[in-house]
Design a protein around this motif. Sequence first.
Motif, PDB file in Angstrom:
ATOM      1  N   VAL A  24       4.955  26.887  -5.680  1.00 32.76           N
ATOM      2  CA  VAL A  24       3.920  26.458  -4.726  1.00 32.76           C
ATOM      3  C   VAL A  24       4.097  24.976  -4.418  1.00 32.76           C
ATOM      4  N   LEU A  25       4.050  24.643  -3.145  1.00 32.92           N
ATOM      5  CA  LEU A  25       4.049  23.253  -2.698  1.00 32.92           C
ATOM      6  C   LEU A  25       2.803  23.010  -1.862  1.00 32.92           C
ATOM      7  N   VAL A  26       2.000  22.020  -2.255  1.00 36.10           N
ATOM      8  CA  VAL A  26       0.853  21.603  -1.446  1.00 36.10           C
ATOM      9  C   VAL A  26       1.134  20.195  -0.938  1.00 36.10           C
ATOM     10  N   SER A  27       1.349  20.074   0.372  1.00 37.59           N
ATOM     11  CA  SER A  27       1.627  18.774   0.976  1.00 37.59           C
ATOM     12  C   SER A  27       0.316  18.169   1.475  1.00 37.59           C
ATOM     13  N   ASN A  28      -0.192  17.225   0.697  1.00 35.32           N
ATOM     14  CA  ASN A  28      -1.509  16.655   0.959  1.00 35.32           C
ATOM     15  C   ASN A  28      -1.467  15.182   1.345  1.00 35.32           C
ATOM     16  N   ALA A  29      -0.352  14.503   1.095  1.00 34.51           N
ATOM     17  CA  ALA A  29      -0.286  13.056   1.351  1.00 34.51           C
ATOM     18  C   ALA A  29      -0.449  12.743   2.830  1.00 34.51           C
ATOM     19  N   ALA A  30      -1.279  11.740   3.118  1.00 34.00           N
ATOM     20  CA  ALA A  30      -1.497  11.319   4.503  1.00 34.00           C
ATOM     21  C   ALA A  30      -2.099   9.929   4.518  1.00 34.00           C
ATOM     22  N   SER A  31      -1.948   9.255   5.644  1.00 35.60           N
ATOM     23  CA  SER A  31      -2.571   7.943   5.788  1.00 35.60           C
ATOM     24  C   SER A  31      -3.122   7.787   7.196  1.00 35.60           C
ATOM     25  N   SER A  32      -4.104   6.923   7.316  1.00 33.05           N
ATOM     26  CA  SER A  32      -4.643   6.531   8.620  1.00 33.05           C
ATOM     27  C   SER A  32      -4.660   5.011   8.632  1.00 33.05           C
ATOM     28  N   THR A  33      -3.719   4.413   9.329  1.00 30.44           N
ATOM     29  CA  THR A  33      -3.496   2.972   9.220  1.00 30.44           C
ATOM     30  C   THR A  33      -4.104   2.170  10.360  1.00 30.44           C
ATOM     31  N   TYR A  34      -4.829   2.843  11.265  1.00 32.84           N
ATOM     32  CA  TYR A  34      -5.443   2.113  12.385  1.00 32.84           C
ATOM     33  C   TYR A  34      -6.750   2.781  12.769  1.00 32.84           C
ATOM     34  N   PHE A  35      -7.772   1.965  13.005  1.00 33.34           N
ATOM     35  CA  PHE A  35      -9.093   2.456  13.440  1.00 33.34           C
ATOM     36  C   PHE A  35      -9.453   1.721  14.722  1.00 33.34           C
ATOM     37  N   GLY A  36      -9.561   2.450  15.820  1.00 29.02           N
ATOM     38  CA  GLY A  36      -9.887   1.815  17.094  1.00 29.02           C
ATOM     39  C   GLY A  36      -9.399   2.670  18.252  1.00 29.02           C
ATOM     40  N   PRO A  37      -9.489   2.141  19.484  1.00 31.24           N
ATOM     41  CA  PRO A  37      -9.036   2.890  20.657  1.00 31.24           C
ATOM     42  C   PRO A  37      -7.576   3.307  20.513  1.00 31.24           C
ATOM     43  N   THR A  38      -7.298   4.539  20.844  1.00 30.88           N
ATOM     44  CA  THR A  38      -5.965   5.100  20.593  1.00 30.88           C
ATOM     45  C   THR A  38      -4.854   4.298  21.254  1.00 30.88           C
ATOM     46  N   LEU A  39      -5.053   3.885  22.499  1.00 30.39           N
ATOM     47  CA  LEU A  39      -3.987   3.186  23.214  1.00 30.39           C
ATOM     48  C   LEU A  39      -3.762   1.765  22.699  1.00 30.39           C
ATOM     49  N   ASN A  40      -4.625   1.313  21.794  1.00 32.22           N
ATOM     50  CA  ASN A  40      -4.411   0.011  21.161  1.00 32.22           C
ATOM     51  C   ASN A  40      -3.680   0.131  19.817  1.00 32.22           C
ATOM     52  N   THR A  41      -3.283   1.348  19.458  1.00 32.77           N
ATOM     53  CA  THR A  41      -2.596   1.559  18.185  1.00 32.77           C
ATOM     54  C   THR A  41      -1.287   0.774  18.143  1.00 32.77           C
ATOM     55  N   PRO A  42      -1.097  -0.098  17.158  1.00 31.49           N
ATOM     56  CA  PRO A  42       0.175  -0.811  17.041  1.00 31.49           C
ATOM     57  C   PRO A  42       1.319   0.163  16.762  1.00 31.49           C
ATOM     58  N   GLU A  43       2.495  -0.174  17.253  1.00 30.92           N
ATOM     59  CA  GLU A  43       3.632   0.732  17.097  1.00 30.92           C
ATOM     60  C   GLU A  43       3.956   0.990  15.631  1.00 30.92           C
TER      61      GLU A  43
END
Length: 253
Positions: free
Chosen positions: A87-106
Amino acid sequence: MAGKLAGKVAIVTASTDGIGFAIARRLAQDGAKVMVSSRKQNNVDNAVKALKQENLNVEGLVCHVAKKEDRSKLFNETVKKFGGIDVLVSNAASSTYFGPTLNTPEDSYDKMFDLNVKSSFMLCKEVVPEMEKRGSGSMILVSSIAAYTPMSMIGIYSLTKTALLGLNKVLAPELAAHNIRINCIAPGIIKTKFSNALTQNEDALNVALSTIPLGRLGTPEECSGAASFLASDDSAYMTGETIVVSGGMTGRL
């Protein structure tokens, strides 16, 4: 009485707190041998200690899933300690920006796709040989209700979670040829450190609660049963599916 996962070996990434920890605990409670992992040794040590105090069969390893050498070590050490991988459970994730989507840094965009999507794909790809040795396997991707209804201030995070639904559908028929199943879990708004930004803001919390028919936030433990079901033979005829655990929040692509 043996649990429904007796004889199974499971890897759960990002499993030292929150949903990942609850899943690791539940799989172990149901009889699996579980390899716990996350990026920090101290967190791994604490999680393993807590679970072993419950007489659960777990070990732990530091693993940054975006690093190939860490993924290889995770698989190799699990096989060395437990004899294989079911069994493999792939749970790792990150959210590195909070704000308007089009302002997301590359760089934030790249980091989220690298960890949330590419790493899940690579884990699935690289674990196949070990599952083939066992004759079968179950992969579980942890997505989100945001995959269905994107959240405006975490737009790219939401997009990565939608991508996991697509990855699930793409891989299901290919993995079926190897007698390996893959499914998703899409949690709703769960009380974890990850959701603190939302849950600690009273106005935002009230808005969120208004969208949940059950009228409350979920707990990590309320996601773990779905994972145990998908890991077990109870779901032997399921692949390419997603279980939404959201208190009734609607989700549709």
